[in-house]
Every structure is written in C-alpha cells, then in structure tokens.
Design a protein around this motif. Structure first.
Motif, PDB file in Angstrom:
ATOM      1  N   ILE A 288       0.833  -1.208   0.000  1.00 19.36           N
ATOM      2  CA  ILE A 288       0.000   0.000   0.000  1.00 19.36           C
ATOM      3  C   ILE A 288       0.864   1.253   0.000  1.00 19.36           C
ATOM      4  CG2 ILE A 288      -1.661   1.322   1.371  1.00 19.36           C
ATOM      5  CD1 ILE A 288      -2.915  -1.272   2.250  1.00 19.36           C
ATOM      6  N   SER A 289       1.983   1.211   0.737  1.00 24.90           N
ATOM      7  CA  SER A 289       2.830   2.399   0.844  1.00 24.90           C
ATOM      8  C   SER A 289       3.344   2.868  -0.514  1.00 24.90           C
ATOM      9  CB  SER A 289       4.013   2.124   1.782  1.00 24.90           C
ATOM     10  OG  SER A 289       4.852   1.104   1.263  1.00 24.90           O
ATOM     11  N   ALA A 290       3.464   1.954  -1.471  1.00 22.79           N
ATOM     12  CA  ALA A 290       3.973   2.315  -2.795  1.00 22.79           C
ATOM     13  C   ALA A 290       3.038   3.274  -3.521  1.00 22.79           C
ATOM     14  CB  ALA A 290       4.184   1.051  -3.638  1.00 22.79           C
ATOM     15  N   PHE A 291       1.776   3.312  -3.122  1.00 21.47           N
ATOM     16  CA  PHE A 291       0.796   4.161  -3.798  1.00 21.47           C
ATOM     17  C   PHE A 291       0.735   5.571  -3.217  1.00 21.47           C
ATOM     18  CE2 PHE A 291      -0.506  -0.090  -4.826  1.00 21.47           C
ATOM     19  CZ  PHE A 291      -1.019  -0.011  -6.117  1.00 21.47           C
ATOM     20  N   LEU A 292       1.472   5.819  -2.151  1.00 19.93           N
ATOM     21  CA  LEU A 292       1.315   7.084  -1.441  1.00 19.93           C
ATOM     22  C   LEU A 292       2.038   8.247  -2.106  1.00 19.93           C
ATOM     23  CD1 LEU A 292       1.638   5.925   2.285  1.00 19.93           C
ATOM     24  CD2 LEU A 292      -0.393   6.035   0.829  1.00 19.93           C
ATOM     25  N   HIS A 293       3.006   7.964  -2.945  1.00 19.94           N
ATOM     26  CA  HIS A 293       3.836   9.048  -3.476  1.00 19.94           C
ATOM     27  C   HIS A 293       4.076   8.906  -4.976  1.00 19.94           C
ATOM     28  CE1 HIS A 293       4.603  10.083   0.706  1.00 19.94           C
ATOM     29  NE2 HIS A 293       4.923   8.819   0.913  1.00 19.94           N
ATOM     30  N   ILE A 294       3.064   8.550  -5.723  1.00 18.82           N
ATOM     31  CA  ILE A 294       3.245   8.374  -7.172  1.00 18.82           C
ATOM     32  C   ILE A 294       2.413   9.378  -7.963  1.00 18.82           C
ATOM     33  CG2 ILE A 294       3.871   5.941  -7.012  1.00 18.82           C
ATOM     34  CD1 ILE A 294       1.037   5.226  -7.831  1.00 18.82           C
ATOM     35  N   GLY A 295       1.974  10.450  -7.299  1.00 17.96           N
ATOM     36  CA  GLY A 295       1.366  11.538  -8.064  1.00 17.96           C
ATOM     37  C   GLY A 295      -0.121  11.710  -7.910  1.00 17.96           C
ATOM     38  N   GLY A 296      -0.809  10.761  -7.285  1.00 13.58           N
ATOM     39  CA  GLY A 296      -2.250  10.898  -7.136  1.00 13.58           C
ATOM     40  C   GLY A 296      -2.620  11.461  -5.779  1.00 13.58           C
ATOM     41  N   ASP A 297      -3.924  11.592  -5.547  1.00 13.65           N
ATOM     42  CA  ASP A 297      -4.442  12.029  -4.258  1.00 13.65           C
ATOM     43  C   ASP A 297      -4.834  10.788  -3.462  1.00 13.65           C
ATOM     44  OD1 ASP A 297      -4.137  14.520  -5.312  1.00 13.65           O
ATOM     45  OD2 ASP A 297      -6.270  14.907  -5.627  1.00 13.65           O
ATOM     46  N   VAL A 298      -4.331  10.684  -2.238  1.00 14.72           N
ATOM     47  CA  VAL A 298      -4.608   9.522  -1.385  1.00 14.72           C
ATOM     48  C   VAL A 298      -5.285   9.999  -0.112  1.00 14.72           C
ATOM     49  CG1 VAL A 298      -3.636   7.562  -0.133  1.00 14.72           C
ATOM     50  CG2 VAL A 298      -2.608   8.283  -2.301  1.00 14.72           C
ATOM     51  N   LEU A 299      -6.469   9.487   0.136  1.00 11.68           N
ATOM     52  CA  LEU A 299      -7.251   9.836   1.321  1.00 11.68           C
ATOM     53  C   LEU A 299      -7.371   8.597   2.198  1.00 11.68           C
ATOM     54  CD1 LEU A 299      -9.011  11.912   2.830  1.00 11.68           C
ATOM     55  CD2 LEU A 299     -10.946  11.155   1.434  1.00 11.68           C
ATOM     56  N   ILE A 300      -6.872   8.682   3.429  1.00  8.99           N
ATOM     57  CA  ILE A 300      -6.865   7.545   4.352  1.00  8.99           C
ATOM     58  C   ILE A 300      -7.842   7.813   5.482  1.00  8.99           C
ATOM     59  CG2 ILE A 300      -5.449   6.183   5.946  1.00  8.99           C
ATOM     60  CD1 ILE A 300      -2.997   6.976   4.322  1.00  8.99           C
ATOM     61  N   THR A 301      -8.659   6.814   5.836  1.00 11.14           N
ATOM     62  CA  THR A 301      -9.472   6.899   7.050  1.00 11.14           C
ATOM     63  C   THR A 301      -8.907   5.902   8.052  1.00 11.14           C
ATOM     64  OG1 THR A 301     -11.130   5.194   6.541  1.00 11.14           O
ATOM     65  CG2 THR A 301     -11.477   7.382   5.596  1.00 11.14           C
ATOM     66  N   SER A 302      -8.737   6.340   9.303  1.00 13.40           N
ATOM     67  CA  SER A 302      -8.061   5.481  10.273  1.00 13.40           C
ATOM     68  C   SER A 302      -8.435   5.856  11.698  1.00 13.40           C
ATOM     69  CB  SER A 302      -6.538   5.588  10.105  1.00 13.40           C
ATOM     70  OG  SER A 302      -5.861   4.753  11.026  1.00 13.40           O
ATOM     71  N   ARG A 303      -8.428   4.842  12.567  1.00 12.95           N
ATOM     72  CA  ARG A 303      -8.561   5.072  14.003  1.00 12.95           C
ATOM     73  C   ARG A 303      -7.187   5.209  14.659  1.00 12.95           C
ATOM     74  NH1 ARG A 303     -12.583   0.436  13.771  1.00 12.95           N
ATOM     75  NH2 ARG A 303     -10.891  -0.885  14.547  1.00 12.95           N
ATOM     76  N   HIS A 304      -6.136   4.996  13.881  1.00 11.89           N
ATOM     77  CA  HIS A 304      -4.778   4.976  14.423  1.00 11.89           C
ATOM     78  C   HIS A 304      -4.206   6.390  14.467  1.00 11.89           C
ATOM     79  CE1 HIS A 304      -0.574   3.892  14.956  1.00 11.89           C
ATOM     80  NE2 HIS A 304      -0.984   2.665  15.269  1.00 11.89           N
ATOM     81  N   ARG A 305      -3.580   6.726  15.591  1.00  9.10           N
ATOM     82  CA  ARG A 305      -3.070   8.079  15.769  1.00  9.10           C
ATOM     83  C   ARG A 305      -1.741   8.327  15.063  1.00  9.10           C
ATOM     84  NH1 ARG A 305      -5.655  11.197  19.379  1.00  9.10           N
ATOM     85  NH2 ARG A 305      -6.981  10.222  20.951  1.00  9.10           N
ATOM     86  N   GLY A 306      -0.912   7.330  14.934  1.00  5.75           N
ATOM     87  CA  GLY A 306       0.471   7.546  14.541  1.00  5.75           C
ATOM     88  C   GLY A 306       0.730   7.556  13.056  1.00  5.75           C
ATOM     89  N   LEU A 307      -0.081   8.226  12.258  1.00  4.36           N
ATOM     90  CA  LEU A 307       0.114   8.234  10.810  1.00  4.36           C
ATOM     91  C   LEU A 307       0.590   9.586  10.301  1.00  4.36           C
ATOM     92  CD1 LEU A 307      -3.024   6.191   9.625  1.00  4.36           C
ATOM     93  CD2 LEU A 307      -0.756   5.357  10.236  1.00  4.36           C
ATOM     94  N   GLU A 308       0.990  10.482  11.215  1.00  2.00           N
ATOM     95  CA  GLU A 308       1.390  11.830  10.799  1.00  2.00           C
ATOM     96  C   GLU A 308       2.544  11.811   9.810  1.00  2.00           C
ATOM     97  OE1 GLU A 308       1.185  10.800  13.900  1.00  2.00           O
ATOM     98  OE2 GLU A 308      -0.216  12.064  15.036  1.00  2.00           O
TER      99      GLU A 308
END
Length: 638
Positions: free
Chosen positions: A149-169
């Motif tokens: 999944i991490s490979a999709f975070l920085h390839i030019g698109g918009d990524v919107l994540i929903t999470s209950r986890h705090r440590g994703l800053e």
C-alpha cells in the motif's frame, strides 16, 4: 462547498454505493479535504488522513467527497484496507476496472503491480481512498509487505486515508474528525420527523446528542430506534430513560480489551463514546429481537454469526450452502426456508419453490433469504447496506466494522469460540459446494476473505490447542481450508494448515493412521506447489514406506502415492528416475486395477508425458492412442 470544475464523470470508479441517505454537516472537513488536494505544492506528499474514533463518520466523509468530486477525477478508487486480504481484493477490483481483459491470467501480485504502473503513468488526477486503514503494519515502506500500500502514497495521485490509528502523521496531513456539532447532530436525530417545529424540541434532542458524545453512528442509531418505535417527538425523554438502563448492562458485560480500537489510547472520552455506540446498538438489537421466541433467536443468531465473517459484504450463498450440506440443517437457519403456504391454493407456478439435493442425499426446499429481517436491521442501522443481487451472489448485506466488533463483543468468551467454529463450518460447506459445482472467480475471492477473517477470529478467541487443525475433530475442516487456499494459489496459507493437521494426527493417532498419511500426502502436495521438491519427495517417500508395509505395494492408495512421487520427480526434472517409476507403476496398476479405472488412465498419461520429455515420441504416442486414453484425452481437451 466543494467546487465542480468539469462536467464528465470519472472514467473509472470502484467507490462503493454505501453513502447514508441523510448526510448532515461535515462541510468544514469537506472544505479542508478539497483545499488540500487542490494545492499543487510539489514538495508535499498528497496524502491526507481522516482520523477519529470508529463511528465518527470518517468513511461517510470520504464517500461524500468522492461523490461530489466525481467529475474532477479521471479515476476514483476505493481500497478496503482493514486487512491484507481485503486490500488485495480491492486492488484486484481496481485492476479489473482498468483493464478487465488483461486480468484473467494475472496473480494478485501482478494485479497490484499493474495498478501501480497504470496510476504512476497517468497525468490525469486520480483519487485513492484507503478506508479503515487501522493497522500501521500495512503501511510500512517495505517491498516485502503485501499488497505494498505504501507504494501508492507518493506516485502523483491524491490519497485519502481513514483510520482510528493516531500515529500516521509521518505519511501526510492529518485531519481530526470532531464529534458532530450539536445542531448537525440534532438534524440527524430528528431526520424522520417531518412538518414539525424542530426548534421546539431542540433542547431535548440536544440532550440526547450530548449524551451520545456527538458520535455520528450512535446518533444515527438512536434516530433509527426512535423511528422504529414510532416514538412521538414529545416523548423523546423516554429514549434517554431506556438508554441509561441498557448502558449499565453494556458496562457490566464489556471486557477491558475491547475499549481500545487500533492503536488509539483507551482514553476516558473514547471509552464513553464507545459505550454510547454499544448501548444504542443494544437497544436496536432488542427491538429487532424482542423476545425469547424461536424467530427472535434465529434472527439474533444469524446477525451475530455474520459478524464472524470478513468486514465485507456477506452473501446469501454462504447460508444457502450451509443449509444444503448440513444434515440435519441448523434450526436457526429456518428463517431462510421458503414455505409452500402461498402456493397451497394450487395457483403457484412450478418455479415458485425449488426442490434440490442438499449434497447429503436428501431433498429440501431451497432456503430463501428473509428480506424483511435484513431490511428491518437496515432500518435500525444494524446493517449498513443491502443489495438484492442476482445469482450466484443472491442477497448481500454489509455490517459497519464497529457494529461487527460489537456483535462479537456482546457474546461471552465461550459463545465467541462457538460462533468462530460455526463460521468455519459454514465456510467449509461452501467449499464443498464449489468443489462439486464450481463458481465464478469473484465468489471464490469473497470466500477467501471470509476464510482469512475466520482464521483471525480463531487465533483471537480460541484457546491454544483447540484452534483449527489442533484437534483431530477439526483436522477435516483444516484440510478443506488448506485445499481451497492451495487451489487459489495461497500456498503458504495452505501449508500452515496442513502442517498443523499433520502434527495433530501424528501425535494423537500415530504415524500409521490413515488420517496421518492423508495429512502427509496433502503436505507433500503443497510443498511441491511451493517448489520445495526435495522436501516434498521426502514426505511422499515416508508415506509410501508405511503404505507398502501396511497396505501392500499394489494397494490403490499405495499406487496413488507412487504417482505423487512421480509428479515430484518430473518437477525436479529427474526424468530417467521418473520414467522408471512410472513404467513400474503402470505395470502394477494394469495387473491390479480394473481396466477402466480412471487412475490407470492418469498413470498412463503421466508416463506418456515423461516419455515425451525423454524424446521417446513414438512410444509416447502409441501409449496415448490406446482406446480408453483417447477418450480421456478428448474429454479433457474439450
């Protein structure tokens, strides 16, 4: 408000149709999302995280944004990131949407790679929503973490994540989704009352909203409960009286480990909001199943069991197959049984009811879903979405992840273990049906998700020594799981289960017991699939040694194991040894099996294959041209 700058809808979309019918508020968060993704800062990662407690409305905000921005993006892609298996299936769905014709021959890894390459090459705007991404391990920047999944975070698109986890800053910008403001919460609570002066009742409604901590899902649940009870608006105070009574029971029966969701700290505010959600659901559950009668018990059992499957759509076929293959069928599943009362006047058509074999040799009326029960659960907000669907899926429905957690939570430990075992039985019966009749790839993928969820529940709820395959009584079910995993190319999952079953049978039954030998043969087959040929051959030879001693060298089971060894030798390219083995196998089989035994044909075909590999073409051709083999090969080719 979100601006609409183009007129054409997105060319590709895998966004689910799960928007609530009464979306209220959240304009501030929608404006924040729009502003962030409208910025063209090259140095900034285009990753936005919606963070909040479960039930706060993160998914609905993401759905609303996707819908409003439908004409802005070239592609809108939705990933259920609640687990590795659901994420993998989501990427497979995206690959299918992008290029269906090219996907048939690709495995999961290749499909993920295809999606990654396609999106990386696009200059058009695209959005990917990673929903319910509560496990930070899935987001590790590690090429060995599947489905990457991490490979999709920085390839030019918009990524919107929903999470209950705090440590994703570290991944991008975080938006904390606050509780619903009082005014929006009141609008949601009173949505079912038309033609009234809401201001006259705002004070009482605000008390309820405040008591529920502004938790969107709990307020929606309360509104559904009020409407189902047909509670007059001037009697809203009755809701709080009932709520407080139920709340005490929730507090008394909720173990501490359930207060922590994802990696969120078990803060007092989080605990209070969770209590609010659980209490409103308990009230609705009692409304749906009000008494101790048989039907209420059946509906309660059905919904609770559904919570022990994957957090994806649960389909009718799971229960239909369970009915067909169980002898006798469970009593609770009678809610799915169609009756002939409507046809008692003789006017019903021949197709109104359907008699079919249940796979155990007896006929039964084909079970039909009870749409009224599922629909009422939907009205009470216990079920998130319903689709009537068509064969082979039939009726499908979806539970909110937090409601799924709650349905598991409200049961005591012993009951959770029982429901976990029953979910395994339900899945096994579908595997048995698919082995007999086959099914489409999408249905098999759905079953894989349920299998993964069932095994996670087994690891969490069942005690060590009593998990799947750790008792002789569950080795058969472990074998069914393993065989289906193997068929779908999940060799590691298959191997783990086969290894557990083998260890159990050899320790409890002894190395010479038929069940132990079966487990060893299955284990050898998976090792062969994993290309661990030496290990596979070693296990197969161990099986053969016992069979030759106990059953004799010419027993049908012994001959099957010889054939298994030959398959491994061919895979190792030990062709001379394989030829010698198959020549002896065919000679023994011709002497001790019936002429039309299908296994004899298999052995001859395998011998012919080795002969072709050893360039003995004439002998191989002559062997294949033998009468029964010609017919067999013709059927297989067709």
């Amino acid at each position: 408000m979100v601006p609409i700058v183009e007129s054409r809808p997105a060319k590709y979309s895998t966004v689910p149709h799960q928007r609530v019918k009464d979306f209220v508020g959240r304009e501030a968060q929608l404006d924040q999302i729009t502003a962030f993704f409208s910025s063209r800062d090259v140095g900034q990662p285009r990753v936005l995280i919606l963070h909040a407690l479960g039930g706060q409305g993160k998914t609905q905000i993401a759905l609303e944004y996707s819908q409003r921005m439908n004409t802005v993006y070239w592609g809108l892609f939705w990933v259920n990131a609640s687990s590795e298996s659901t994420a993998t299936q989501s990427y497979a769905n995206i690959a299918q949407a992008l290029n269906a014709s090219a996907m048939a021959s690709l495995n999961d890894t290749e499909k993920v790679d295809f999606v990654l390459r396609t999106l990386e090459q696009r200059k058009d705007r695209w959005l990917m929503v990673l929903d319910n991404c509560n496990d930070p391990n899935l987001l590790r920047d590690d090429p060995h973490v599947f489905p990457r999944i991490s490979a999709f975070l920085h390839i030019g698109g918009d990524v919107l994540i929903t999470s209950r986890h705090r440590g994703l800053e570290r991944l991008g910008k975080v938006i904390d989704v606050p509780p619903l403001p009082s005014e929006a919460g009141v609008d949601l609570l009173l949505r079912g009352f038309q033609g009234i002066d809401r201001d006259a009742y705002r004070s009482e409604a605000s008390r309820i909203v405040d008591r529920l901590g502004g938790l969107a899902l709990a307020i929606d649940q309360a509104a559904a409960y009020i409407q189902d009870r047909q509670m007059p608006i001037d009697r809203l105070s009755e809701f709080l009286e009932t709520y407080e009574k139920r709340r005490q029971k929730v507090l008394q029966h909720t173990p501490d480990e359930f207060w922590e969701y994802g990696a969120m700290q078990a803060e007092r505010t989080a605990r209070e909001k969770t209590v609010s959600a659980f209490t409103t659901w308990e009230m609705s559950f009692q409304q749906l199943c009000p008494g101790e009668d048989e039907r209420s018990g059946a509906v309660a059992h059905f919904l609770t069991l559904s919570a022990f499957f994957a957090s994806t759509a649960v389909s009718e076929w799971l229960y239909r197959h369970h009915w067909e293959m169980s002898d006798p069928p469970p009593e609770w599943i009678s809610i799915f049984t169609a009756t002939d009362e409507s046809d008692s006047d003789g006017e019903g058509s021949q197709g109104d009811t359907e008699e079919e074999s249940d796979g155990e040799g007896h006929s039964s009326t084909r079970p039909q879903p009870a749409p009224e029960d599922i629909a009422q659960a939907r009205e009470l907000s216990l079920v998130q979405a319903i689709s009537l669907g068509v064969e082979p899926e039939g009726v499908t429905f979806l539970l909110h992840p937090l409601i799924r957690d709650w349905l598991q939570l409200r049961e005591k430990g012993r009951q959770r273990r029982a429901f976990t075992r029953e979910s395994v039985d339900v899945i096994v019966n579908s595997i048995r049906v698919f082995e007999q009749r086959g099914t489409v790839a999408s249905t098999k993928q759905s079953l894989l998700l349920h299998m993964d969820a069932s095994l996670r529940n087994d690891a969490e709820f069942s005690k060590s020594g009593h998990r799947l395959g750790q008792e002789v009584s569950s080795c058969g079910s472990a074998g069914w799981f393993a065989s289906f995993y193997r068929e779908q190319g999940r060799y590691n999952s298959s191997f783990e289960l086969e290894a557990v079953a083998w260890k159990t049978t050899i320790n409890r039954l002894g190395k010479e017991h038929p069940s132990t030998l079966t487990s060893m043969s299955n284990l050898a087959a998976v090792l062969n699939d994993q290309r661990k040929y030496e290990e596979s051959a070693s296990v197969t030879r161990a099986v053969l040694e016992v069979q030759r001693e106990r059953l004799g060298p010419h027993h049908a089971s012994t001959l099957l194991s010889v054939n298994d060894l030959g398959v491994v030798l061919m895979a190792e390219e030990k062709l001379e040894e394989a030829e010698t083995l198959y020549r002896q196998l065919v000679a023994d089989a011709e002497a001790h099996l019936e002429a039309h035994d299908p296994n004899l044909s298999t052995y001859k075909i395998n011998l012919a294959s080795v002969l072709f590999s050893n360039h003995k073409l004439t002998e191989a051709t002559d062997l294949l041209l033998q009468g029964p083999l010609v017919d067999r090969v013709a059927v297989e080719d067709s």
